[in-house]
Design a protein around this motif. Structure first.
Motif, mmCIF file in Angstrom:
data_model
loop_
_atom_site.group_PDB
_atom_site.id
_atom_site.type_symbol
_atom_site.label_atom_id
_atom_site.label_comp_id
_atom_site.label_asym_id
_atom_site.label_seq_id
_atom_site.Cartn_x
_atom_site.Cartn_y
_atom_site.Cartn_z
ATOM 1 N N LEU A 199 -3.887 -2.815 -3.571
ATOM 2 C CA LEU A 199 -4.819 -2.251 -4.545
ATOM 3 C C LEU A 199 -4.669 -2.890 -5.920
ATOM 4 N N LYS A 214 -0.982 -3.404 7.366
ATOM 5 C CA LYS A 214 -1.491 -3.267 8.736
ATOM 6 C C LYS A 214 -0.352 -3.130 9.743
ATOM 7 N N ALA A 257 -8.044 2.753 7.538
ATOM 8 C CA ALA A 257 -8.434 2.068 6.305
ATOM 9 C C ALA A 257 -7.687 0.747 6.138
ATOM 10 N N THR A 258 -6.411 0.707 6.510
ATOM 11 C CA THR A 258 -5.674 -0.551 6.396
ATOM 12 C C THR A 258 -6.228 -1.607 7.356
ATOM 13 N N MET A 260 -9.231 -1.848 8.231
ATOM 14 C CA MET A 260 -10.546 -2.248 7.710
ATOM 15 C C MET A 260 -10.457 -2.923 6.347
ATOM 16 N N GLN A 261 -9.227 -3.151 5.849
ATOM 17 C CA GLN A 261 -9.026 -3.764 4.542
ATOM 18 C C GLN A 261 -9.597 -2.919 3.403
ATOM 19 N N ARG A 262 -9.601 -1.605 3.574
ATOM 20 C CA ARG A 262 -10.068 -0.682 2.530
ATOM 21 C C ARG A 262 -8.846 -0.150 1.796
ATOM 22 N N GLU A 263 -8.294 -0.976 0.900
ATOM 23 C CA GLU A 263 -7.028 -0.614 0.276
ATOM 24 C C GLU A 263 -7.115 0.632 -0.605
ATOM 25 N N GLY A 264 -8.246 0.844 -1.267
ATOM 26 C CA GLY A 264 -8.398 2.030 -2.099
ATOM 27 C C GLY A 264 -8.349 3.304 -1.276
ATOM 28 N N LEU A 265 -9.109 3.345 -0.192
ATOM 29 C CA LEU A 265 -9.117 4.507 0.685
ATOM 30 C C LEU A 265 -7.740 4.690 1.333
ATOM 31 N N ALA A 266 -7.118 3.587 1.724
ATOM 32 C CA ALA A 266 -5.794 3.672 2.350
ATOM 33 C C ALA A 266 -4.770 4.252 1.389
#
Length: 359
Positions: A199, A214, A257-258, A260-266
């Motif tokens: 992030l 991941k 989320a990890t 999917m590379q969605r670091e903010g959501l993760a």
């Protein structure tokens, strides 16, 4: 009992804040030897001569992500310890006696980490920075494991006699359940640090951080699920399923989320998972604060360890006035330093050329 219950919730809230915020600090420190190594993250366009492959610059990026906030995050622990001492003196005394060695090791680790972070840039030599990196690593790995061991033992209960004295030894603390608790906090903080770096950084380091996230996410989910289910079935009750389910759902969201590379959501999901896990530990304790494995009649409870009503009243007034100010100030700090950091933003080292020059 209203004030006693209120301060039990306050202590729980402070430890939740500490684990959520200091957790990614520990994670960054533990990941420094790996993410700070000289490699290109699989990017063939990055050569070994590029800044992205410079180990020192990579480590400085990692430290700069937590540089403005790590000391403020530790204030949560100081406040939690102070609140515990003032509101529940009996709990504080027995617990610190029982956990004397683990808490001593945690304290030494935190001190070494503070010194290493503050002094790493003072001397511009490879040997100096290497030893500082060792200090940061030890000061992150040791507390990350021992906090889980300590809190698992609080939930499990300890051999305590009628005088509320701990009658066991160090190895009484190393049970399978306690070691699973240590593994849970270790993996949770490692994942928290990796996602936080995803992030807060850009470029090759951000890619590397998310790759580590991941890899770590699924083992973290499995170990944390085992620990929470053991906690719930052995020590919980019907209503404590609520934080357990919240933690489970948040952990699953973090894993997805990890991937999917969605670091903010993760990151948000991992914060919720850690908060719900710590809340579960305090929830299954209530109304006890430290059960006795010798005899339940010797349990330390909110009622028999709390301070006087006058003390709790004064503390409540101070907390109501000061807590919003402190939280607002820390939130402002995070907002000011919200932008991502890349290797290109790291200047040349400015420390002294040798320790002898400083002397």
């Amino acid at each position: 009992m209203a004030l006693e219950n209120f301060w039990f919730i306050v202590v729980a809230f402070l430890f939740v804040g500490y684990f959520v915020l200091e957790g990614f600090d520990f994670g960054v420190g533990m990941l420094m030897p790996f993410l700070g190594a000289s490699h290109t993250g699989g990017d063939e366009s990055v050569s070994p001569q590029d800044d992205a492959a410079d180990p020192d610059k990579r480590r400085r990026v990692l430290l700069n992500t937590i540089g403005p906030v790590w000391d403020g995050n530790e204030v949560w622990l100081i406040t939690a310890g102070g609140a515990l001492f003032a509101a529940f003196g009996g709990w504080y005394a027995t617990m610190f006696s029982a956990f004397y060695l683990p808490l001593y090791l945690i304290l030494v680790g935190l001190i070494v980490r503070v010194v290493a972070i503050e002094w790493r840039s003072k001397i511009n030599t490879v040997r100096w920075r290497t030893w500082c990196d060792v200090g940061i690593g030890l000061g992150s790995w040791i507390p990350a494991i021992l906090w889980g061991v300590a809190f698992a033992n609080v939930v499990r209960g300890l051999p305590i006699d009628a005088q509320h004295q701990y009658t066991g030894g160090f190895f009484n603390l190393l049970t399978p359940y306690a070691l699973l608790g240590g593994a849970t906090t270790l993996l949770a903080f490692l994942t928290h640090g990796a996602v936080f770096l995803g992030l807060k950084t850009a470029g090759v380091i951000q890619q590397d951080a998310m790759r580590y996230a991941k890899v770590l996410a699924i083992p973290t989910l499995v170990v944390a699920a085992a620990f929470l289910l053991w906690t719930q079935f052995a020590y919980g009750n019907a209503w404590t399923w609520i934080p357990v389910v919240i933690a489970a759902v948040a952990a699953v969201v973090m894993v997805v989320a990890t991937q999917m590379q969605r670091e903010g959501l993760a990151f948000v999901a991992n914060c919720i998972a850690i908060a719900a896990t710590v809340s579960t530990l305090f929830a299954v304790l209530f109304p006890n604060v430290l059960p006795s494995s010798t005899d339940s009649a010797y349990n330390l409870t909110i009622a028999n360890t709390s301070s006087s009503s006058y003390t709790l009243t004064v503390m409540t007034i101070a907390a109501v006035i000061m807590t919003p100010v402190v939280i607002a100030y820390q939130a402002w700090t995070y907002w000011v330093f919200r932008k991502r950091i890349s290797i290109e933003q790291i200047p040349m080292p400015a420390g002294l050329s040798s320790l002898k020059a400083w002397q």
